[in-house]
Design a protein around this motif. Structure first.
Motif, PDB file in Angstrom:
ATOM      1  N   VAL A  34      47.814  42.468  41.624  1.00  0.00           N
ATOM      2  CA  VAL A  34      47.435  41.827  43.021  1.00  0.00           C
ATOM      3  C   VAL A  34      46.328  41.762  43.275  1.00  0.00           C
ATOM      4  CG1 VAL A  34      48.688  41.322  45.166  1.00  0.00           C
ATOM      5  CG2 VAL A  34      50.503  42.169  42.917  1.00  0.00           C
ATOM      6  N   ARG A  35      45.906  42.361  43.453  1.00  0.00           N
ATOM      7  CA  ARG A  35      43.881  42.772  43.695  1.00  0.00           C
ATOM      8  C   ARG A  35      43.489  42.239  43.074  1.00  0.00           C
ATOM      9  NH1 ARG A  35      42.462  48.311  46.603  1.00  0.00           N
ATOM     10  NH2 ARG A  35      43.647  49.297  45.034  1.00  0.00           N
ATOM     11  N   THR A  36      43.746  42.144  41.480  1.00  0.00           N
ATOM     12  CA  THR A  36      42.961  41.919  40.529  1.00  0.00           C
ATOM     13  C   THR A  36      42.970  39.956  40.709  1.00  0.00           C
ATOM     14  OG1 THR A  36      43.143  43.793  39.090  1.00  0.00           O
ATOM     15  CG2 THR A  36      42.761  41.717  38.215  1.00  0.00           C
TER      16      THR A  36
ATOM     17  N   GLY B 275      35.964  48.741  46.607  1.00  0.00           N
ATOM     18  CA  GLY B 275      37.657  49.119  48.036  1.00  0.00           C
ATOM     19  C   GLY B 275      37.058  49.388  49.184  1.00  0.00           C
TER      20      GLY B 275
ATOM     21  N   SER C 165      38.378  47.547  37.813  1.00  0.00           N
ATOM     22  CA  SER C 165      37.510  46.955  39.515  1.00  0.00           C
ATOM     23  C   SER C 165      36.293  47.163  38.341  1.00  0.00           C
ATOM     24  CB  SER C 165      37.926  48.157  39.470  1.00  0.00           C
ATOM     25  OG  SER C 165      37.610  49.694  39.124  1.00  0.00           O
TER      26      SER C 165
ATOM     27  N   MET D 102      43.915  38.468  43.365  1.00  0.00           N
ATOM     28  CA  MET D 102      43.268  37.680  44.483  1.00  0.00           C
ATOM     29  C   MET D 102      41.715  37.829  44.837  1.00  0.00           C
ATOM     30  SD  MET D 102      45.361  40.099  47.601  1.00  0.00           S
ATOM     31  CE  MET D 102      44.665  39.015  48.410  1.00  0.00           C
ATOM     32  N   ILE D 103      41.034  38.853  43.886  1.00  0.00           N
ATOM     33  CA  ILE D 103      39.986  39.032  44.120  1.00  0.00           C
ATOM     34  C   ILE D 103      38.953  37.646  43.391  1.00  0.00           C
ATOM     35  CG2 ILE D 103      37.149  40.631  43.794  1.00  0.00           C
ATOM     36  CD1 ILE D 103      39.655  42.887  44.312  1.00  0.00           C
TER      37      ILE D 103
ATOM     38  N   LEU E 287      42.724  48.176  40.555  1.00  0.00           N
ATOM     39  CA  LEU E 287      43.121  47.662  41.489  1.00  0.00           C
ATOM     40  C   LEU E 287      44.449  46.804  41.943  1.00  0.00           C
ATOM     41  CD1 LEU E 287      39.896  45.429  41.273  1.00  0.00           C
ATOM     42  CD2 LEU E 287      40.661  46.418  42.887  1.00  0.00           C
TER      43      LEU E 287
ATOM     44  N   LEU F 226      34.219  43.563  46.631  1.00  0.00           N
ATOM     45  CA  LEU F 226      34.989  44.142  46.381  1.00  0.00           C
ATOM     46  C   LEU F 226      36.139  44.950  45.692  1.00  0.00           C
ATOM     47  CD1 LEU F 226      36.309  40.470  47.957  1.00  0.00           C
ATOM     48  CD2 LEU F 226      36.377  42.705  49.082  1.00  0.00           C
ATOM     49  N   PRO F 227      35.585  44.598  44.090  1.00  0.00           N
ATOM     50  CA  PRO F 227      36.295  45.309  43.836  1.00  0.00           C
ATOM     51  C   PRO F 227      36.222  47.333  43.775  1.00  0.00           C
ATOM     52  CG  PRO F 227      35.378  43.466  42.676  1.00  0.00           C
ATOM     53  CD  PRO F 227      34.952  43.919  43.723  1.00  0.00           C
TER      54      PRO F 227
END
Length: 444
Positions: free
Chosen positions: A305-307, A380, A239, A309-310, A302, A377-378
């Motif tokens: 997957v979330r990395t 949370g 993040s 996406m962001i 993160l 977003l990183p």
């Protein structure tokens, strides 16, 4: 008519006039401090709401708390950083670029070498970290509040000097900063280009060098702080790396395309007052880095997957932001490689009506907002504080868009000296019919 003393065209002053200017002048520095103390390892992020009044009252009545805001070493370091940027501007090679036409019919020359200064600062920073370890660059984190104080002090002193210098004969005054009210003119900026000589201009210098570059250095310091706490750079969270990547790319892009700033409202319209100076020197490096500051003491992992996406979200914002700015800069410089449609006003000026600029009147603002959200977003969703920047940026850009639209709508041809200062007038209504959305297509 003396163009250097041309009065504001409207009696309506933005920012609610002198009272608003006074409270904002106090409010901006106070907000920077509040964000620091309201999102810290000691107080929490945010602090317990029931304890805030007691903590604030206790701090403000404690002389030691006030003394803690000041640190002589941090102030000297900030002044040394500012001096470094000045020396780099003078010593590093750079091209000369003409700005927009002033009301006097003149065009200023600007020396373009902010990106070289950025690379030099990064080189020195990385060499320091490599030779002495991550703990050698945590001083921006450990003395964060003291650097805030130093930057606000420099911004205030600069603004006072610029206001006083604006009374010299021949000073070119800003259209909105010559009201005769000391508080309002000090805030807005009485002179359009204070301390501007040769290819040096204080406004453009402040906006790009000591502010934007320091923002990245603050982020790097936060990475170093987390590396010290977690046992090395290999353990720094994804993040925090994302925030550093996003904001470094954004700053690097702004510095690489330095000449693009010469057509912005900050340079062409707004005076060099406290509004710009404190916003640039203090708010940018010490409030825009809030996400990195939070992640330094609150690690967020993160995962892939979330990395991804962001990363994609930020890429879309950057794609819009860079594409829109590229279209505008090409068009203003006489090029139109995409054969974009445009309308020609009665004054002879041209307005794009297709491409990104056919989607909204400020598509670059839309890209800016998407990137701002990607930077938050990183962190949370455990705290709203790290999203304050997005809300602030939204208000800032909407206010700027409304100021710009109002100015364009009131524009008419005004003859000043040997030049014509073109304003769109009724053509602006035709343009708004062709491009109805202000920032976000189909939304606003």
């Amino acid at each position: 008519m003396n163009p250097s003393h041309y009065k504001a065209m409207s009696a309506e002053n933005p920012f609610l006039g002198p009272p608003g200017a006074f409270f904002i002048s106090i409010g901006v520095p106070s907000t920077i401090y509040a964000l620091h103390f309201g999102c810290s390892e000691t107080n929490g992020c945010p602090p317990n709401p029931t304890q805030i009044p007691q903590r604030v009252a206790s701090a403000l009545s404690d002389p030691e708390w006030w003394k803690g805001l000041w640190d002589t070493k941090a102030t000297l370091m900030y002044l040394a950083w500012y001096a470094f940027c000045l020396v780099a501007w003078a010593m590093l090679p750079g091209s000369r670029v003409q700005g927009t036409m002033l009301r006097t019919g003149e065009k200023k020359l600007y020396k373009i070498n902010a990106f070289s200064t950025f690379l030099l600062a990064l080189c020195l920073t990385f060499c320091t970290i490599y030779l002495y370890g991550p703990h050698s660059f945590t001083f921006l984190h450990s003395k964060f509040v003291n650097f805030i104080t130093a930057s606000i002090l420099v911004a205030f002193v600069e603004s006072v000097v610029c206001y006083a210098a604006s009374f010299r004969p021949g000073a070119l005054l800003a259209l909105g900063g010559n009201t005769g009210n000391f508080i309002y003119d000090f805030y807005i900026g009485r002179e359009l280009n204070p301390f501007s000589f040769g290819t040096f201009d204080l406004k453009t210098f402040n906006e790009l060098r000591p502010s934007l570059i320091l923002w990245v250095l603050v982020d790097i310091s936060m990475v170093c702080e987390q590396a010290v706490r977690r046992g090395g750079f290999a353990n720094v969270t994804d993040s925090l790396w994302l925030v550093l990547l996003f904001q470094s790319v954004y700053v690097g892009d702004s510095l690489y395309y330095e000449s693009a700033i010469l057509t912005t409202m900050d340079i062409t319209t707004d005076g060099g007052g406290f509004m710009l100076t404190v916003g640039i020197l203090s708010l940018v490096p010490f409030a825009y880095s809030l996400q990195a500051s939070y992640l330094a003491f609150t690690p967020v992992v993160l995962g892939p997957v979330r990395t991804i996406m962001i990363l994609g979200f930020n890429f879309v914002g950057y794609w819009i932001f860079r594409g829109a700015n590229a279209e505008k800069n090409d068009f203003r410089n006489g090029g139109n490689p995409k054969n974009l449609k445009f309308m020609t006003t009665e004054s002879g000026s041209k307005l794009l009506t297709s491409g990104w600029w056919g989607c909204s009147r400020h598509p670059n603002y839309f890209g800016d907002l998407l990137m701002a959200l990607a930077w938050s977003l990183p962190t949370g969703f455990s705290t709203p504080i790290t999203y304050v920047y997005v809300l602030y940026f939204l208000v800032l850009l909407v206010h700027r868009q409304r100021r710009d639209d109002e100015a364009c709508e009131k524009k008419s041809v005004v003859v000043l000296a040997s030049s014509e200062f073109y304003m769109y007038g009724k053509d602006w209504h035709k343009y708004m019919q062709l491009v109805p959305y202000r920032i976000i297509p189909y939304v606003y």
